[in-house]
Enzyme design. Structure first.
Site, mmCIF file in Angstrom:
data_model
loop_
_atom_site.group_PDB
_atom_site.id
_atom_site.type_symbol
_atom_site.label_atom_id
_atom_site.label_comp_id
_atom_site.label_asym_id
_atom_site.label_seq_id
_atom_site.Cartn_x
_atom_site.Cartn_y
_atom_site.Cartn_z
ATOM 1 N N TYR A 11 0.820 -1.215 0.000
ATOM 2 C CA TYR A 11 0.000 0.000 0.000
ATOM 3 C C TYR A 11 0.855 1.267 0.000
ATOM 4 O O TYR A 11 0.797 2.082 -0.938
ATOM 5 C CB TYR A 11 -0.928 -0.055 1.218
ATOM 6 C CG TYR A 11 -1.754 1.171 1.488
ATOM 7 C CD1 TYR A 11 -2.401 1.862 0.466
ATOM 8 C CD2 TYR A 11 -1.908 1.638 2.808
ATOM 9 C CE1 TYR A 11 -3.174 2.977 0.731
ATOM 10 C CE2 TYR A 11 -2.695 2.742 3.088
ATOM 11 C CZ TYR A 11 -3.324 3.414 2.044
ATOM 12 O OH TYR A 11 -4.087 4.518 2.318
ATOM 13 N N ASN A 32 7.824 -9.897 -1.702
ATOM 14 C CA ASN A 32 7.550 -11.339 -1.757
ATOM 15 C C ASN A 32 6.084 -11.633 -2.071
ATOM 16 O O ASN A 32 5.683 -12.802 -2.114
ATOM 17 C CB ASN A 32 7.971 -12.032 -0.450
ATOM 18 C CG ASN A 32 7.125 -11.634 0.745
ATOM 19 O OD1 ASN A 32 6.185 -10.834 0.639
ATOM 20 N ND2 ASN A 32 7.448 -12.201 1.910
ATOM 21 N N SER A 124 6.519 3.148 13.190
ATOM 22 C CA SER A 124 5.104 3.307 13.520
ATOM 23 C C SER A 124 4.943 4.065 14.828
ATOM 24 O O SER A 124 5.772 3.955 15.739
ATOM 25 C CB SER A 124 4.463 1.926 13.652
ATOM 26 O OG SER A 124 3.184 2.004 14.247
ATOM 27 N N TYR A 149 3.501 -6.586 17.099
ATOM 28 C CA TYR A 149 3.764 -5.710 15.958
ATOM 29 C C TYR A 149 4.505 -4.451 16.406
ATOM 30 O O TYR A 149 5.555 -4.098 15.870
ATOM 31 C CB TYR A 149 2.458 -5.317 15.254
ATOM 32 C CG TYR A 149 2.635 -4.158 14.307
ATOM 33 C CD1 TYR A 149 3.278 -4.338 13.093
ATOM 34 C CD2 TYR A 149 2.206 -2.868 14.649
ATOM 35 C CE1 TYR A 149 3.477 -3.267 12.230
ATOM 36 C CE2 TYR A 149 2.398 -1.806 13.797
ATOM 37 C CZ TYR A 149 3.029 -2.005 12.582
ATOM 38 O OH TYR A 149 3.240 -0.952 11.737
ATOM 39 N N LYS A 153 8.579 -3.173 15.716
ATOM 40 C CA LYS A 153 9.031 -1.874 15.198
ATOM 41 C C LYS A 153 9.997 -1.211 16.179
ATOM 42 O O LYS A 153 11.025 -0.642 15.777
ATOM 43 C CB LYS A 153 7.825 -0.969 14.937
ATOM 44 C CG LYS A 153 6.927 -1.417 13.800
ATOM 45 C CD LYS A 153 7.627 -1.343 12.452
ATOM 46 C CE LYS A 153 6.670 -1.593 11.307
ATOM 47 N NZ LYS A 153 7.351 -1.550 9.980
ATOM 48 N N ASN A 179 -1.701 7.089 11.174
ATOM 49 C CA ASN A 179 -2.683 6.167 10.576
ATOM 50 C C ASN A 179 -2.849 6.453 9.091
ATOM 51 O O ASN A 179 -3.646 7.327 8.713
ATOM 52 C CB ASN A 179 -4.033 6.291 11.294
ATOM 53 C CG ASN A 179 -3.962 5.827 12.740
ATOM 54 O OD1 ASN A 179 -3.347 6.486 13.581
ATOM 55 N ND2 ASN A 179 -4.567 4.702 13.034
ATOM 56 N N PHE A 218 -15.713 0.220 18.090
ATOM 57 C CA PHE A 218 -15.370 -0.356 19.393
ATOM 58 C C PHE A 218 -15.226 0.739 20.449
ATOM 59 O O PHE A 218 -14.182 1.368 20.566
ATOM 60 C CB PHE A 218 -14.084 -1.182 19.284
ATOM 61 C CG PHE A 218 -14.241 -2.385 18.408
ATOM 62 C CD1 PHE A 218 -14.879 -3.529 18.871
ATOM 63 C CD2 PHE A 218 -13.771 -2.376 17.097
ATOM 64 C CE1 PHE A 218 -15.038 -4.636 18.057
ATOM 65 C CE2 PHE A 218 -13.922 -3.480 16.281
ATOM 66 C CZ PHE A 218 -14.570 -4.619 16.762
ATOM 67 N N ARG A 292 -12.221 -2.462 22.839
ATOM 68 C CA ARG A 292 -11.268 -3.570 22.721
ATOM 69 C C ARG A 292 -10.130 -3.379 23.717
ATOM 70 O O ARG A 292 -9.685 -2.248 23.944
ATOM 71 C CB ARG A 292 -10.686 -3.647 21.300
ATOM 72 C CG ARG A 292 -11.668 -4.050 20.242
ATOM 73 C CD ARG A 292 -11.011 -4.090 18.873
ATOM 74 N NE ARG A 292 -10.490 -2.778 18.484
ATOM 75 C CZ ARG A 292 -10.100 -2.478 17.246
ATOM 76 N NH1 ARG A 292 -10.153 -3.391 16.301
ATOM 77 N NH2 ARG A 292 -9.646 -1.277 16.958
ATOM 78 N N ASP A 295 -6.857 -0.794 23.327
ATOM 79 C CA ASP A 295 -7.097 0.434 22.569
ATOM 80 C C ASP A 295 -6.955 1.646 23.488
ATOM 81 O O ASP A 295 -7.335 1.604 24.657
ATOM 82 C CB ASP A 295 -8.496 0.424 21.954
ATOM 83 C CG ASP A 295 -8.563 -0.366 20.654
ATOM 84 O OD1 ASP A 295 -7.504 -0.806 20.177
ATOM 85 O OD2 ASP A 295 -9.681 -0.532 20.129
#
Length: 341
Positions: A11, A32, A124, A149, A153, A179, A218, A292, A295
């Site tokens: 992206y 890949n 990130s 994740y 980073k 984001n 959420f 969640r 968050d």
């Protein structure tokens, strides 16, 4: 400059390749295809008139990387390749550390052998964890991340920082994204997640185009203006331009350079739903679910450092982000066409 772009058909990578070409640089793409499609090369060529050199392979394959550096006179590397779904990282931590951390170490070794010491790393805002205050500056504490994740980073940032301490002739740039959303204004390139989207905007887009019934929001009881979570959404074209600015300003300028890439403004989940409803011309169905775990209430960037050092500032607002995403999704209702030649 000739720039190796790892994960260059993904992206953010694909949009960055377009901006590199449009500004006189030559991307060399490796991917890949684990979360991208080879036909994105056709889209890049259609937009720019140039088809990047493409190498199919994995960033963890050192011999493969060595062969790319042997074939091309690479000036700098923009490193996007890696796994990126927060939820998936919780269930597949070893895969995330292997791809994101080990892959980055293999890449750095191959670069060192080739004498290429300019790297821009796709980091990130998750490295900040739950921020103590907003806006978040580059000096805010890092490391208190809540998932593999984000930790991957953070670990790569630490590895590259230690590399610079040991070998101070490197130019290492850590770009901490907030984001990313949006699409190329042509509607030719966009975000095409495989399976159920992990991020808000592609899910909204798929609801709007009829691929999914409704969006799950959420939490509506956060201490924010409308009760929903607030984030800093940045248009992918602004993000791509941020990489270009870093490349132009920092290549061969030794140092450890750290920048936030965001808009400096927070928007709530419902702000994004409403903006997208306006862009597509009909309401986007949603329903409220409980919060969640993990968050946070709000998160947005201070972008003063990037503006001062790089001359870069995000210019596109959430109306433009929504309009461009809708243009992409309505032109590509099933994402990239598997049958495109």
């Amino acid at each position: 400059m000739k720039v190796l772009v790892t994960g260059g058909l993904g992206y953010i990578g694909s949009h960055t390749c377009v901006q590199l070409i449009e500004n006189g640089h030559t991307p060399v793409v490796m991917d890949n295809l684990s979360n991208s499609k080879a036909l994105v090369l056709n889209r890049i060529e259609a937009l720019t008139g140039q088809r990047p050199s493409f190498h199919l392979g994995d960033v963890r394959d050192e011999a493969f990387l060595d062969s790319i550096f042997a074939q091309h006179q690479i000036d700098a590397v923009i490193h996007f390749a890696g796994l990126k779904a927060v939820g998936e990282s919780v269930s597949k931590p070893l895969e995330y550390y292997d791809n994101n951390v080990n892959g980055s170490l293999v890449l750095a070794r191959s670069m060192r052998k080739a004498g290429v010491k300019n790297i821009i790393f796709s980091s990130s805002a998750t490295v900040y964890g739950d921020p103590q205050q907003v806006p978040i500056t580059e000096d805010s504490p890092t490391g208190a991340t809540t998932n593999p994740y984000g930790r991957s980073k953070y670990i790569v940032e630490q590895c590259l920082s230690d590399l610079f301490t040991a070998e101070d002739d490197w130019s290492i740039t850590l770009l901490r994204y907030f984001n990313p959303v949006g699409a190329h204004p042509s509607g030719t390139l966009g975000e095409d997640p495989q399976g159920i989207p992990n991020n808000l905007m592609p899910f909204i887009a798929q609801v709007a185009v009829g691929r999914r019934d409704k969006l799950a929001v959420f939490g509506d009881d956060y201490p924010t203006p409308d009760g929903t979570g607030v984030r800093d959404y940045i248009h992918v074209m602004d993000l791509a331009d941020g990489h270009l600015a870093a490349l132009n300003a920092l290549t061969n300028k030794s140092g450890l350079h750290i920048y936030n890439l965001g808009t400096g403004k927070g928007s709530s989940v419902l702000d994004m739903v409403n903006a997208f409803s306006a862009a597509c011309g009909h309401p986007v169905a949603y329903e409220i679910h409980p919060r969640r775990a993990g968050d946070i209430a709000e998160c947005w960037a201070s972008t003063a450092k990037a503006e001062q050092d790089l001359g870069w500032k995000a210019t596109r607002d959430i109306a433009q982000m929504s309009a461009d995403t809708w243009h992409w999704q309505s032109n590509n209702p099933q994402g990239y066409d598997e049958l495109e030649k």
